[in-house]
Structure formats: structure tokens, C-alpha cells
Write a protein that holds these residues in place. Structure first.
Motif, PDB file in Angstrom:
ATOM      1  N   HIS A  56      29.911  51.018  -2.501  1.00 52.03           N
ATOM      2  CA  HIS A  56      29.316  52.106  -3.279  1.00 52.03           C
ATOM      3  C   HIS A  56      27.972  52.439  -2.627  1.00 52.03           C
ATOM      4  O   HIS A  56      27.055  51.630  -2.639  1.00 52.03           O
ATOM      5  N   VAL A  57      27.857  53.651  -2.060  1.00 56.26           N
ATOM      6  CA  VAL A  57      26.669  53.984  -1.277  1.00 56.26           C
ATOM      7  C   VAL A  57      25.410  54.181  -2.122  1.00 56.26           C
ATOM      8  O   VAL A  57      24.303  53.964  -1.629  1.00 56.26           O
ATOM      9  N   ASP A  58      25.543  54.564  -3.377  1.00 49.94           N
ATOM     10  CA  ASP A  58      24.370  54.739  -4.231  1.00 49.94           C
ATOM     11  C   ASP A  58      23.861  53.405  -4.766  1.00 49.94           C
ATOM     12  O   ASP A  58      22.661  53.131  -4.738  1.00 49.94           O
ATOM     13  N   GLU A  59      24.779  52.585  -5.263  1.00 44.82           N
ATOM     14  CA  GLU A  59      24.393  51.301  -5.854  1.00 44.82           C
ATOM     15  C   GLU A  59      24.235  50.194  -4.821  1.00 44.82           C
ATOM     16  O   GLU A  59      23.716  49.128  -5.124  1.00 44.82           O
ATOM     17  N   LYS A  60      24.719  50.442  -3.596  1.00 41.83           N
ATOM     18  CA  LYS A  60      24.686  49.444  -2.525  1.00 41.83           C
ATOM     19  C   LYS A  60      25.355  48.147  -2.955  1.00 41.83           C
ATOM     20  O   LYS A  60      24.847  47.056  -2.742  1.00 41.83           O
ATOM     21  N   LYS A  61      26.557  48.302  -3.566  1.00 42.67           N
ATOM     22  CA  LYS A  61      27.345  47.172  -4.023  1.00 42.67           C
ATOM     23  C   LYS A  61      28.779  47.315  -3.503  1.00 42.67           C
ATOM     24  O   LYS A  61      29.231  48.419  -3.213  1.00 42.67           O
ATOM     25  N   VAL A  62      29.475  46.204  -3.453  1.00 41.03           N
ATOM     26  CA  VAL A  62      30.866  46.183  -3.033  1.00 41.03           C
ATOM     27  C   VAL A  62      31.752  46.000  -4.263  1.00 41.03           C
ATOM     28  O   VAL A  62      31.465  45.163  -5.112  1.00 41.03           O
ATOM     29  N   TYR A  63      32.801  46.806  -4.347  1.00 40.33           N
ATOM     30  CA  TYR A  63      33.739  46.740  -5.465  1.00 40.33           C
ATOM     31  C   TYR A  63      35.160  46.575  -4.944  1.00 40.33           C
ATOM     32  O   TYR A  63      35.488  47.028  -3.845  1.00 40.33           O
TER      33      TYR A  63
END
Length: 174
Positions: A154-161
Motif C-alpha cells: 500500500h503506497v500511502d500507508e507504506k504497509k504490506v497486505y
């Protein structure tokens, strides 16, 4: 056509090709009655070659959904044609030929693999339990066809899902 004789040599199997008409108000119920008739001790094996009309509604819905997605992609590209950048920027922003053919015959798996290989920024629409819809700008990190899972960043949250393919409703290149 005769099947190979059994070990005793006295009992032989015989193969028959038949068409059977079973009247009923619904194809599924007629198929159920046929299966009950065929599942007896005397019938060793059978193969139903035609006549099964189950899944037609699902096929029609998937085909209609595919046509809607194609028309949405076509209309989404048309308004952007009016706001094209200068000639110098056109070459930089122009997608590769393989990217322009995204909806043209590629399967969902191939489309995911292409987005992953090109590190394309996409908008993924996810439907979670209880109808909760998420729309995330992301990049595909990994796709495992065996487990049907897609790992995205997720490019906005800088998290992997991690999402199951069954949760993914739509993918659109950004």
C-alpha cells in the motif's frame, strides 16, 4: 465394444452409448434423477458427455461483468485524451504496448503477473466480509497461484497486505 474380461474369465463388461430423456421442470433435478439411476450395483462406471446445463447463470454473469469492465476501461481512457501532456512528456508517460493490451484477452492471473513484473501502480478494489469495500493504491509484490493469494504494498500507508483472489473485485492501472 467389450471391456477386458475379468480375472475369472466368465463375466465381461460391455460398453453402451445411449441418449436418455428424463422429463423434469429443471435440468438439475433431471440430472439428479439420472445419477440415482446410474448409481446402482449393476453400473460399474459411467460418463455424462452432454446435457448438463448447470452453471449457465454464473457464466452469463461473469461474461457480463467482463464486458462491463472492458467498457469502463474504454470510457476511462477517453476523457484522458483531452488532457494529454506536451509532446515531450507523451513519450515518457506512454505505456508499453503490453500495458495497453491489459484487458485485451489477458486472464486475471496474467494481468496480475504483468502488473507485478512491471511494478505498475494500481488501484485495487477489495470486498471484505460484511460487504466492506476498500480501495487501495498499491503495487503487487507477489502472487501465489497455488494459494490464490496476492501480496501488495500500500503506497500511502507504506504497509504490506495479503489478500485472497476471491476478495479482489477490480484492478486498474493508475
Amino acid at each position: 465394444m467389450s471391456i477386458e474380461p475379468s480375472l475369472t474369465g466368465s463375466v465381461r463388461g460391455h460398453l453402451f452409448t445411449v441418449d436418455i430423456l428424463i422429463e423434469n421442470d429443471h435440468n438439475g433435478r433431471a440430472l439428479e434423477r439420472l445419477l440415482r439411476l446410474l448409481n446402482s450395483a449393476d453400473v460399474k462406471d459411467y460418463r455424462i458427455v452432454s446435457g448438463i446445463e448447470l452453471g449457465k447463470t454464473i457464466e452469463a454473469a461473469l461474461q457480463a461483468e467482463g464486458e462491463q469492465a472492458s467498457s469502463k476501461k474504454a470510457t476511462a481512457k477517453t476523457p484522458g485524451a483531452e488532457k494529454q501532456p506536451a509532446a515531450k512528456d507523451k513519450a515518457a508517460n506512454k505505456p508499453a504496448p503490453s500495458e495497453t493490451e491489459a484487458g485485451a484477452g489477458l486472464s486475471f492471473h496474467d494481468e496480475i503477473e504483468r502488473y507485478k513484473a512491471n511494478n505498475t501502480l494500481i488501484r485495487m478494489t477489495i470486498v471484505k466480509g460484511k460487504g466492506i469495500r476498500l480501495s487501495l493504491p498499491c503495487r503487487i509484490l507477489n502472487f501465489d497461484p497455488a494459494s490464490q493469494n496476492v501480496t501488495v504494498y500500500h503506497v500511502d500507508e507504506k504497509k504490506v497486505y495479503l489478500f485472497s483472489l476471491s476478495e479482489i473485485e477490480d484492478l486498474q492501472a493508475r
